[in-house]
Design an enzyme around this catalytic site. Structure first.
Site, short mmCIF file in Angstrom:
data_model
loop_
_atom_site.label_atom_id
_atom_site.label_comp_id
_atom_site.label_asym_id
_atom_site.label_seq_id
_atom_site.Cartn_x
_atom_site.Cartn_y
_atom_site.Cartn_z
N ARG A 1 -21.56 86.42 36.58
CA ARG A 1 -21.39 87.70 35.90
C ARG A 1 -20.50 88.62 36.72
O ARG A 1 -19.51 89.12 36.24
CB ARG A 1 -22.76 88.32 35.67
N TYR A 2 -20.88 88.85 37.96
CA TYR A 2 -20.04 89.65 38.85
C TYR A 2 -18.93 88.74 39.39
O TYR A 2 -19.14 87.54 39.57
CB TYR A 2 -20.85 90.19 40.03
N ARG B 1 -20.06 86.85 42.69
CA ARG B 1 -21.45 86.43 42.86
C ARG B 1 -21.91 85.53 41.73
O ARG B 1 -21.53 85.74 40.58
CB ARG B 1 -22.35 87.67 42.92
N CYS C 1 -42.95 78.62 39.77
CA CYS C 1 -43.25 79.65 40.78
C CYS C 1 -44.69 79.46 41.26
O CYS C 1 -45.50 78.86 40.56
CB CYS C 1 -43.15 81.05 40.18
N CYS D 1 -45.51 85.94 36.62
CA CYS D 1 -45.58 87.38 36.34
C CYS D 1 -45.45 87.58 34.83
O CYS D 1 -44.56 86.98 34.21
CB CYS D 1 -44.43 88.10 37.04
N CYS E 1 -41.84 88.55 33.50
CA CYS E 1 -40.69 87.81 34.05
C CYS E 1 -39.47 87.92 33.13
O CYS E 1 -39.55 87.66 31.93
CB CYS E 1 -41.07 86.35 34.21
N ARG F 1 -37.12 85.98 33.07
CA ARG F 1 -36.71 84.63 32.67
C ARG F 1 -37.86 83.93 31.93
O ARG F 1 -38.09 82.73 32.09
CB ARG F 1 -36.30 83.87 33.94
N ASP G 1 -37.35 94.82 32.52
CA ASP G 1 -36.37 94.35 31.56
C ASP G 1 -36.94 94.33 30.14
O ASP G 1 -38.15 94.27 29.95
CB ASP G 1 -35.90 92.94 31.94
N ASP H 1 -31.20 96.67 34.85
CA ASP H 1 -30.38 95.46 34.68
C ASP H 1 -30.09 95.38 33.19
O ASP H 1 -31.00 95.16 32.37
CB ASP H 1 -31.16 94.23 35.16
N LYS I 1 -26.45 95.26 36.98
CA LYS I 1 -27.33 96.34 37.42
C LYS I 1 -26.57 97.66 37.52
O LYS I 1 -25.48 97.69 38.07
CB LYS I 1 -27.94 95.98 38.77
S1 SF4 Z 1 -40.59 87.30 38.18
FE1 SF4 Z 1 -40.45 85.31 37.12
S2 SF4 Z 1 -39.23 84.04 38.51
FE2 SF4 Z 1 -39.99 85.77 39.71
S3 SF4 Z 1 -41.91 85.03 40.62
FE3 SF4 Z 1 -42.42 86.11 38.73
S4 SF4 Z 1 -42.53 84.47 37.20
FE4 SF4 Z 1 -41.41 83.65 38.96
#
Ligand code: SF4
Length: 456
Positions: free
Chosen positions: A129-130, A133, A142, A146, A149, A151, A327, A364, A371
């Protein structure tokens, strides 16, 4: 305000979980014991906490899991830091364990891949994107998951609500990314993420690190892991993993290149004496650690919470780097805060410590604008909870939207968002005003597309 060293979650705090009352410090600090005893569903959680919480709470969890876009995974370390006497309001529980009773109707502009990572992919799992980078998605798992997340479309196992795209940690897939990076000399900086680098084997850390550092134009690599916040003992007891990371750090230094770890603490309660020991070990090895945090409603959406977090991180030689807005991911409405709230918090955070230990508050941009400082919006209509940003160095002719959570908007406008006809009118009006400001610009396709998908 208390001294940053005053509370670092010392003592054998895990013994308050009845099943772990007899677990020794040696056992608890063994990363393999943590992995073996991690919780992945209600069946594995209930025996640990059923004497501490009500049956209604456990049913609420089960229904939350059924509706969630993220799988559940909690380490014993994280489970032990939750206040099970008040789990409904606990800032750690809120990040990892869903409750059906917390679910809020999503803002209609929330999507599964708000950063358009799949649209902007230069190779499978590589986002460019950048100019200088790339984001290298090495894996899709993971140590914890979370709820917010970014993603959610790929990370973790499938849930009842979402089938995930896979980014398996396999070198044939990585090879396409390496080849792309090698043939694009403008790229100097690689973020190795996922998923979480804690999930990479030592030989994979070595392979990726050596391969990237041997590319002449690569000057900086960063390993992204939330592990320090949720499984800090891995640094102390997974000798092979730490050795691999340390060796790559040394290799970088030998070649005058920067290697760093980017981690993800959100609340002071995640920081304990085990964290301190792990971060001290990284410091001894000369490994730079920076923190990226997310403002989450009910977790850390106050100046006090963020000031406390940053004091403690700075005390442990972790540099607070970014404070993200949450996000615009489907299923996260209850955790999101308004841009105005973040602006107010930032005002109270800045000036409490050195500038280099004060994170930059950023959004973001949905649609892949990258960002931006939260203060750099072009227009922010607080009544309808909509801000518009530009990203001239990323997508020059595009505009990007950030939408405040519906709960932060007065009922009149909230109902307009939820009614497709009224939303159409409201958005059309804003768009007209907007085009008047910059009539020769085009709106970003993902926003327009989303609006159209929603009948505007
Ligand atoms: S934000 Fe997403 S990628 Fe990062 S630790 Fe949490 S679940 Fe995993």
């Amino acid at each position: 305000m208390e001294c940053a060293s005053a509370y670092l979650g010392a003592g054998e705090f895990w013994r308050k979980i009845p099943a772990w009352n007899g677990v020794s410090a040696n056992q608890f600090n063994d990363h393999l014991w943590q992995e073996r005893n991690s919780v992945i569903n209600l069946k594995t959680l209930a025996p640990l906490v059923s004497k501490l919480v009500s049956q209604e709470f456990l049913e609420d969890v089960q229904q939350g899991i059924n509706a969630g876009q993220m799988a559940v995974r909690l380490t014993p370390y994280i489970i032990s830091l939750i206040d099970w006497g008040r789990p409904e309001t606990d800032p750690i529980r809120k990040q990892f364990l869903p409750l059906a009773s917390e679910i809020e109707t999503d803002h209609p502009l929330l999507v599964m891949d708000p950063m358009s990572e799949q649209v902007d992919a230069a190779a499978p799992g590589l986002t460019h994107r950048y100019r200088d980078r790339v984001l290298f998605l090495a894996t899709d798992t993971c140590p914890v998951y979370c709820k917010y997340c970014t993603r959610s479309y790929a990370v973790g196992t499938n849930t009842k609500a979402v089938s995930k795209i896979s980014f398996n940690p396999r070198s044939p897939r990585w090879e396409r990314s390496f080849e792309y990076i090698e043939t694009h000399p403008a790229i100097e900086d690689v973020v190795i993420s996922g998923g979480d680098c804690y999930r990479l084997k030592p030989e994979q850390i070595t392979l990726i690190g050596e391969r990237l550092l041997q590319i002449p134009h690569i000057r900086r690599i960063r390993f992204a892991t939330k592990g320090l916040a949720v499984l800090p003992m891995k640094i102390l007891t997974d000798v092979a993993w730490l050795k691999a990371l340390s060796r790559i750090n040394e290799l970088g230094r030998e070649r005058y290149k920067t290697v760093a770890v980017h981690t993800h603490f959100n609340h002071k309660n995640e920081i304990t004496s085990i964290t301190e020991a792990a971060l001290n070990r990284l410091f001894e090895l000369g490994i730079v650690v920076r923190n990226q945090s997310v403002i989450l409603s009910g977790v850390n959406n106050s100046a006090e919470a963020i000031i406390d977090l940053n004091y403690r991180l700075s005390y442990l030689n972790v540099r607070p780097y970014y404070q993200f807005m949450c996000d615009m991911v489907q299923g996260t409405e209850n955790l999101r805060t308004s841009l105005q709230e973040a602006v107010e918090i930032e005002k109270l955070v800045r000036g409490t410590t050195s500038g280099y230990n004060t994170p930059l508050f950023v959004v973001d941009l949905a649609g892949g604008g990258g960002k931006r400082d939260i203060h750099s919006y072009e227009i922010y209509d607080r009544d309808i909870g909509l801000s518009i940003f530009k990203a001239p160095n990323v997508k020059k002719d595009s505009y990007f939207f950030y939408c405040d959570p519906l709960r932060s908007i007065e009922p009149y406008f909230r109902n307009m968002w939820l009614d497709s006809r009224k939303r159409q009118y409201m958005m059309s009006s804003l768009l007209r005003e907007f085009k008047g400001v910059a009539s020769n610009q085009r709106l970003h396709y993902s926003v327009l597309g989303n609006l159209m998908r929603n009948g505007i």
